[in-house]
Design an enzyme around this catalytic site. Structure first.
Site, mmCIF file in Angstrom:
data_model
loop_
_atom_site.group_PDB
_atom_site.id
_atom_site.type_symbol
_atom_site.label_atom_id
_atom_site.label_comp_id
_atom_site.label_asym_id
_atom_site.label_seq_id
_atom_site.Cartn_x
_atom_site.Cartn_y
_atom_site.Cartn_z
ATOM 1 N N TYR A 89 0.845 -1.202 0.000
ATOM 2 C CA TYR A 89 0.000 0.000 0.000
ATOM 3 C C TYR A 89 0.878 1.249 0.000
ATOM 4 O O TYR A 89 0.634 2.187 -0.773
ATOM 5 C CB TYR A 89 -0.918 -0.001 1.221
ATOM 6 C CG TYR A 89 -1.711 1.277 1.351
ATOM 7 C CD1 TYR A 89 -2.807 1.526 0.527
ATOM 8 C CD2 TYR A 89 -1.343 2.256 2.273
ATOM 9 C CE1 TYR A 89 -3.515 2.719 0.611
ATOM 10 C CE2 TYR A 89 -2.052 3.448 2.364
ATOM 11 C CZ TYR A 89 -3.132 3.671 1.528
ATOM 12 O OH TYR A 89 -3.826 4.862 1.618
ATOM 13 N N GLU A 111 -11.313 5.861 4.823
ATOM 14 C CA GLU A 111 -10.688 6.781 5.777
ATOM 15 C C GLU A 111 -11.637 7.050 6.942
ATOM 16 O O GLU A 111 -11.205 7.182 8.092
ATOM 17 C CB GLU A 111 -10.296 8.090 5.088
ATOM 18 C CG GLU A 111 -9.163 7.967 4.090
ATOM 19 C CD GLU A 111 -7.833 7.568 4.703
ATOM 20 O OE1 GLU A 111 -7.681 7.670 5.935
ATOM 21 O OE2 GLU A 111 -6.931 7.157 3.943
ATOM 22 N N TRP A 150 -4.664 1.817 10.258
ATOM 23 C CA TRP A 150 -4.948 1.697 8.833
ATOM 24 C C TRP A 150 -4.770 0.266 8.342
ATOM 25 O O TRP A 150 -5.486 -0.184 7.454
ATOM 26 C CB TRP A 150 -4.070 2.664 8.042
ATOM 27 C CG TRP A 150 -4.338 2.626 6.572
ATOM 28 C CD1 TRP A 150 -3.493 2.236 5.583
ATOM 29 C CD2 TRP A 150 -5.565 2.972 5.911
ATOM 30 N NE1 TRP A 150 -4.105 2.321 4.354
ATOM 31 C CE2 TRP A 150 -5.379 2.775 4.532
ATOM 32 C CE3 TRP A 150 -6.803 3.438 6.363
ATOM 33 C CZ2 TRP A 150 -6.380 3.018 3.596
ATOM 34 C CZ3 TRP A 150 -7.807 3.677 5.423
ATOM 35 C CH2 TRP A 150 -7.585 3.466 4.064
#
Length: 204
Positions: free
Chosen positions: A25, A47, A55
């Protein structure tokens, strides 16, 4: 390591070292331009789901999120009703938070409302991209701001259009995720790799 070859000895990523999913990522997505209604709706939604969590937790659940939210197709998600909310709340593969689920549905409806007015999410979102070179590349990850004037303005404008769960901090995280800003630190392997590619005599 991608986009520039082998990392410089001792160079560390901004985040994600040690986890292949997180590394991919960081190397291949974070800070790179994202366009298109579905892709942007997905990033905004994820988000929002990440708020208060790590995350990597969201990344691991992203395939399930894409499945249950119909690929984040705005028209399909906008049609979700109360039964769909309950279905999603019962799905252990995703983050089961009623407010965030309902916000994602409302955000899809806000995208449709933009379309009805002759605008797009892509147009609105990217209108808040700062001018290239407006800020020096951060020297360390701690130098990266939590929000900016642009993200504050984006948050205000998007809330006015009916979007939810997009405060200035979430808006800035989305700006980073979608490449409106590139916050890779100066010593990041991604930056060093690009520098080697672009250096005089470098191999493209």
């Amino acid at each position: 390591m991608t986009d520039g070859g082998t990392a410089a000895p001792g160079a560390l990523r901004c985040f994600g070292d040690g986890d292949p999913l997180y590394e991919a990522y960081h190397d291949d997505e974070w800070g790179r331009p994202v366009h298109g209604e579905q892709a942007l709706l997905e990033r905004i939604a994820l988000e929002g789901f990440q708020s208060g969590l790590s995350w990597i937790t969201v990344l691991r659940k992203r395939p399930a999120f894409r499945e249950v939210f119909e690929g984040f197709d705005p028209e399909k998600v906008a049609a979700f009703g109360s039964d769909d909310v309950e279905r999603l709340l019962a799905d252990a593969r995703i983050i089961r938070n009623r407010m965030k689920i309902e916000a994602t549905i409302d955000n899809a409806r806000a995208v449709i409302a933009l379309h009805d007015s002759g605008r797009t999410l892509d147009e609105l979102f990217w209108s808040f991209a700062p001018a290239p070179g407006a800020r020096e590349r951060p020297a360390a990850f701690g130098d990266i701001p939590g929000w900016t004037a642009e993200s504050k303005a984006m948050s205000k404008a998007m809330k006015k259009q009916g979007f939810r769960f997009i405060g200035p901090t979430t808006a800035y995280a989305a700006m980073q995720a979608c490449g409106l800003v590139d916050d890779h630190v100066a010593t990041c392997p991604v930056v060093l790799g690009r520098a080697r590619v672009l250096a005089p005599g470098g191999v493209s």
